[in-house]
Write a protein that holds these residues in place. Structure first.
Motif, PDB file in Angstrom:
ATOM      1  N   ARG A 127      49.847  26.789  48.803  1.00  0.00           N
ATOM      2  CA  ARG A 127      48.384  27.836  49.118  1.00  0.00           C
ATOM      3  C   ARG A 127      47.987  28.537  47.291  1.00  0.00           C
ATOM      4  NH1 ARG A 127      48.528  29.464  55.047  1.00  0.00           N
ATOM      5  NH2 ARG A 127      50.401  28.090  55.422  1.00  0.00           N
ATOM      6  N   PHE A 128      46.875  28.805  48.081  1.00  0.00           N
ATOM      7  CA  PHE A 128      46.105  29.402  46.551  1.00  0.00           C
ATOM      8  C   PHE A 128      44.935  30.796  47.566  1.00  0.00           C
ATOM      9  CE2 PHE A 128      43.702  26.116  46.986  1.00  0.00           C
ATOM     10  CZ  PHE A 128      42.266  26.386  47.292  1.00  0.00           C
ATOM     11  N   PRO A 129      45.206  31.572  46.860  1.00  0.00           N
ATOM     12  CA  PRO A 129      44.529  32.737  46.783  1.00  0.00           C
ATOM     13  C   PRO A 129      42.785  32.682  47.072  1.00  0.00           C
ATOM     14  CG  PRO A 129      45.449  33.535  45.122  1.00  0.00           C
ATOM     15  CD  PRO A 129      45.899  31.891  45.699  1.00  0.00           C
ATOM     16  N   LEU A 130      42.105  33.231  47.476  1.00  0.00           N
ATOM     17  CA  LEU A 130      40.375  33.475  46.793  1.00  0.00           C
ATOM     18  C   LEU A 130      40.146  34.460  46.242  1.00  0.00           C
ATOM     19  CD1 LEU A 130      39.334  31.731  50.509  1.00  0.00           C
ATOM     20  CD2 LEU A 130      39.982  30.463  48.236  1.00  0.00           C
ATOM     21  N   LEU A 131      39.160  34.663  45.339  1.00  0.00           N
ATOM     22  CA  LEU A 131      38.874  35.939  44.342  1.00  0.00           C
ATOM     23  C   LEU A 131      37.907  36.345  45.040  1.00  0.00           C
ATOM     24  CD1 LEU A 131      40.292  34.818  41.072  1.00  0.00           C
ATOM     25  CD2 LEU A 131      41.574  36.381  42.514  1.00  0.00           C
ATOM     26  N   LEU A 132      37.179  37.563  45.304  1.00  0.00           N
ATOM     27  CA  LEU A 132      35.979  38.009  45.317  1.00  0.00           C
ATOM     28  C   LEU A 132      35.559  38.759  43.767  1.00  0.00           C
ATOM     29  CD1 LEU A 132      33.246  38.809  46.467  1.00  0.00           C
ATOM     30  CD2 LEU A 132      34.624  41.159  47.485  1.00  0.00           C
TER      31      LEU A 132
END
Length: 329
Positions: A127-132
């Motif tokens: 899994r990996f996060p998303l960045l704004l």
């Protein structure tokens, strides 16, 4: 998903390839015929890098010959369709991001596959996060989610955000943030993240919701600044970047993941062997170190746990997509 090579991905790919080789064993292989790992994206992107590492690991452990078969196009759908139509004997393996499995069924009325019926889950790779992130078109004083909300409200009609594709997780995370913050953010969808990054760096686009592998090098160089990340905790690579939850948006706990699938009907013993071999790879320090550079948290669920994840997220994304009013057809 991105189609351009970046320094980060290239470095990670080198580590991945180095990490896979020393662990080969002489145990009996699961299948006799050559295997192919299908990826619905061009070489060089994060999905391709991960798939090639898996192929290297499986070679000699799962099958004597394992190749990566890139089938880019239609936002990753061509790869899923090719896997669906492959022989269900363990020789066809799909590595794909989750939107093709959990989001696309709610976007396309004429989707050529049913992921819940045509594919058998094996495990998740990570899994990996998303960045704004904000680019030079966004004023330098905008450094937090609160700053961004205040600026957008003070400058109506001037804010937009990009994503790698309409209907992607990035697209919907940006839309969910705008709705939760009660602000107007126009979405600009691209055909891949390469052009989106260029426009962000060039000042034509103020904001982007992107994957760590595509924006991290630009954040480290100071060309882009991260406003917030999805996920329940801060990344060790970006300890100063708060999560959406910390910023007051707990409902934005959205992450992307890579999954391994085979055609429905593949014998259970083959699925179990592929699952265990993949989990062995994910447990190595080399894999974990390389994944960490892409902000990927290694997976390794059982086939049953992976199936439960797919079913749960399929249900979760249905109302989100419906309420957005967006359709891809």
């Amino acid at each position: 998903m991105q189609t351009r090579r970046t320094l980060l991905l290239t470095g990670a790919a080198s580590l991945l390839c180095l990490g896979a080789a020393p662990f080969k064993t002489v145990q009996a292989q699961a299948i006799e015929r050559p295997a192919r790992v299908i990826v619905g994206f061009p070489p060089g992107g994060s999905a391709d890098v991960i798939a090639r590492h898996l192929a290297d690991w499986l070679r000699g452990r799962y099958a004597s010959s394992v190749i990566v078969d890139n089938k880019p196009g239609a936002g990753g759908r061509l790869g899923v369709e090719a896997a669906k139509n492959g022989p269900a004997d363990g020789s066809t393996i799909l590595v794909t991001p989750n939107p093709m499995i959990t989001i696309y069924p709610h976007l396309y009325k004429q989707l050529s596959y049913d992921p819940l019926r045509d594919l058998a889950p094996v495990t998740t790779l990570g899994r990996f996060p998303l960045l704004l992130v904000a680019g030079p078109a966004m004023p330098a004083e905008v450094k937090s989610a609160a700053d961004l909300v205040g600026w957008v409200k003070a400058n109506p009609g001037k804010a937009s955000f990009g994503s790698s594709a309409p209907g992607s997780t990035q697209h919907f995370l940006g839309a969910m943030f705008a709705k939760a913050a009660r602000i107007e953010l126009e979405h600009v969808g691209y055909k891949g993240g390469g052009q989106a990054i260029q426009n962000l760096l060039g000042g034509q686009l103020p904001l982007l919701v992107g994957t760590p592998g595509n924006v991290m090098s630009h954040i480290k160089s100071g060309k882009l600044r991260a406003i917030a990340s999805s996920g329940m905790q801060r990344s060790l690579l970006l300890p100063d970047v708060p999560t959406f939850k910390e910023a007051g948006y707990a409902e934005l706990d959205v992450q992307d993941w890579f999954g391994v699938f085979v055609p429905a009907g593949t014998p259970r013993e083959i699925v179990a062997r592929l699952n265990q071999t993949t989990r062995d790879m994910l447990s190595t320090s080399e894999t974990r170190q390389a994944f960490a550079k892409l902000m990927i948290d290694p997976g390794g669920e059982s086939p049953q746990e992976c199936e439960q994840l797919v079913t749960a997220e399929h249900r979760m994304w249905g109302p989100i997509v419906k309420n957005s009013g967006f359709t891809a057809d």
